[in-house]
Motif scaffolding. Structure first.
Motif, PDB file in Angstrom:
ATOM      1  N   LEU A 118       0.771  -1.392  -0.117  1.00  0.00           N
ATOM      2  CA  LEU A 118      -0.194  -0.132   0.004  1.00  0.00           C
ATOM      3  C   LEU A 118       0.971   1.223  -0.024  1.00  0.00           C
ATOM      4  O   LEU A 118       0.467   2.246  -0.841  1.00  0.00           O
ATOM      5  CB  LEU A 118      -0.952  -0.018   1.189  1.00  0.00           C
ATOM      6  CG  LEU A 118      -1.717   1.234   1.056  1.00  0.00           C
ATOM      7  CD1 LEU A 118      -2.704   1.493   0.103  1.00  0.00           C
ATOM      8  CD2 LEU A 118      -2.616   1.381   2.378  1.00  0.00           C
ATOM      9  N   ALA A 119       1.823   1.477   0.680  1.00  0.00           N
ATOM     10  CA  ALA A 119       2.702   2.308   1.101  1.00  0.00           C
ATOM     11  C   ALA A 119       3.488   2.869  -0.351  1.00  0.00           C
ATOM     12  O   ALA A 119       3.363   3.923  -0.749  1.00  0.00           O
ATOM     13  CB  ALA A 119       3.699   2.302   2.069  1.00  0.00           C
ATOM     14  N   GLU A 120       3.791   1.930  -1.037  1.00  0.00           N
ATOM     15  CA  GLU A 120       4.468   2.061  -2.305  1.00  0.00           C
ATOM     16  C   GLU A 120       3.564   2.135  -3.390  1.00  0.00           C
ATOM     17  O   GLU A 120       3.774   3.240  -4.206  1.00  0.00           O
ATOM     18  CB  GLU A 120       5.253   0.586  -2.836  1.00  0.00           C
ATOM     19  CG  GLU A 120       6.298   0.248  -1.996  1.00  0.00           C
ATOM     20  CD  GLU A 120       7.285  -1.251  -2.342  1.00  0.00           C
ATOM     21  OE1 GLU A 120       8.311  -1.415  -1.999  1.00  0.00           O
ATOM     22  OE2 GLU A 120       6.385  -2.057  -2.619  1.00  0.00           O
ATOM     23  N   ALA A 121       2.318   1.909  -3.263  1.00  0.00           N
ATOM     24  CA  ALA A 121       1.472   2.145  -4.548  1.00  0.00           C
ATOM     25  C   ALA A 121       1.052   3.760  -4.227  1.00  0.00           C
ATOM     26  O   ALA A 121       0.744   4.347  -5.215  1.00  0.00           O
ATOM     27  CB  ALA A 121       0.188   1.235  -4.128  1.00  0.00           C
ATOM     28  N   GLY A 131     -10.675   2.629  -7.014  1.00  0.00           N
ATOM     29  CA  GLY A 131     -11.795   2.362  -5.865  1.00  0.00           C
ATOM     30  C   GLY A 131     -11.531   1.123  -5.156  1.00  0.00           C
ATOM     31  O   GLY A 131     -12.402   0.765  -4.648  1.00  0.00           O
ATOM     32  N   VAL A 132     -10.295   0.632  -5.168  1.00  0.00           N
ATOM     33  CA  VAL A 132     -10.120  -0.414  -4.478  1.00  0.00           C
ATOM     34  C   VAL A 132      -9.960  -0.351  -2.901  1.00  0.00           C
ATOM     35  O   VAL A 132      -9.067   0.644  -2.857  1.00  0.00           O
ATOM     36  CB  VAL A 132      -8.673  -1.342  -5.019  1.00  0.00           C
ATOM     37  CG1 VAL A 132      -8.650  -2.515  -4.007  1.00  0.00           C
ATOM     38  CG2 VAL A 132      -8.848  -1.955  -6.410  1.00  0.00           C
ATOM     39  N   ARG A 170      -8.527  -5.332  -0.704  1.00  0.00           N
ATOM     40  CA  ARG A 170      -7.183  -5.533  -0.452  1.00  0.00           C
ATOM     41  C   ARG A 170      -7.219  -6.637   0.572  1.00  0.00           C
ATOM     42  O   ARG A 170      -6.146  -7.520   0.127  1.00  0.00           O
ATOM     43  CB  ARG A 170      -6.293  -4.692  -0.336  1.00  0.00           C
ATOM     44  CG  ARG A 170      -6.060  -3.354  -1.276  1.00  0.00           C
ATOM     45  CD  ARG A 170      -5.152  -2.466  -1.026  1.00  0.00           C
ATOM     46  NE  ARG A 170      -5.608  -1.570  -0.168  1.00  0.00           N
ATOM     47  CZ  ARG A 170      -5.019  -1.395   1.204  1.00  0.00           C
ATOM     48  NH1 ARG A 170      -4.244  -2.074   1.688  1.00  0.00           N
ATOM     49  NH2 ARG A 170      -5.733  -0.384   2.151  1.00  0.00           N
ATOM     50  N   VAL A 171      -7.745  -6.906   1.595  1.00  0.00           N
ATOM     51  CA  VAL A 171      -7.500  -7.936   2.547  1.00  0.00           C
ATOM     52  C   VAL A 171      -8.029  -9.207   2.105  1.00  0.00           C
ATOM     53  O   VAL A 171      -7.597 -10.068   2.054  1.00  0.00           O
ATOM     54  CB  VAL A 171      -8.429  -7.686   3.830  1.00  0.00           C
ATOM     55  CG1 VAL A 171      -8.614  -8.524   4.727  1.00  0.00           C
ATOM     56  CG2 VAL A 171      -7.661  -6.329   4.657  1.00  0.00           C
TER      57      VAL A 171
END
Length: 157
Positions: A68-71, A85-86, A91-92
């Motif tokens: 997530l941080a990299e995205a 919209g994800v 993601r979980v």
């Protein structure tokens, strides 16, 4: 003429210092593992101070948070839902992290101490940190533009 010489001397002295200061910033997208470890330690210290057990560090949750941080850094957004919209829940599910409890905190700040303080002073983030259902913790930190840090805390139970 002396004023011009003094100005040029000052410019020649200051400009390289300014350039070096900018070069000292880590590359956007590079990880900050020491900051992530410190944030995990601070989360556990806060929990213990409030009579809760420390959370076990979970490498899988840390990788999930790092993604997530990299995205967020790469795609220039900040939030639990990406520009497509994800959501966090999406993601979980996609990562197979369905537990009895899952929560996520994100912060953007200049250093770990300020990010931790901000998270602890935010009612929703504080609830996630102090939730007695949490058993595991993953933390990631990634540098953004200008040297700020994107922090992600992932909680599992």
């Amino acid at each position: 003429m002396r004023r011009l010489a003094a100005f040029l001397t000052l410019a020649v002295t200051v400009l390289p210092l300014a350039a070096r200061a900018q070069e000292a910033w880590p590359d956007p997208g590079s990880t900050a593992p020491a900051a992530a470890r410190q944030l995990a330690a601070d989360v556990n210290a806060a929990r213990v101070a409030h009579g809760l057990p420390p959370l076990a560090l979970d490498a899988r949750l840390s990788r999930f948070g790092l993604a997530l941080a990299e995205a967020m850094e790469r795609r220039h957004y900040f939030g639990h839902t990406d520009p497509d919209g994800v959501t966090f829940a999406d993601r979980v599910r996609a990562a197979g992290l369905l537990d009895h409890f899952a929560a996520e905190n994100i912060a953007l700040d200049v250093d770990e101490q300020r990010a931790n303080t901000a998270l602890l002073h935010s009612p929703g983030h504080y609830r996630n940190i102090m939730d007695p259902r949490a058993r595991t913790l993953g933390v990631a930190a990634v540098y953004g533009e200008g040297g700020e840090l994107l922090f992600v805390e992932e909680f599992g139970g």
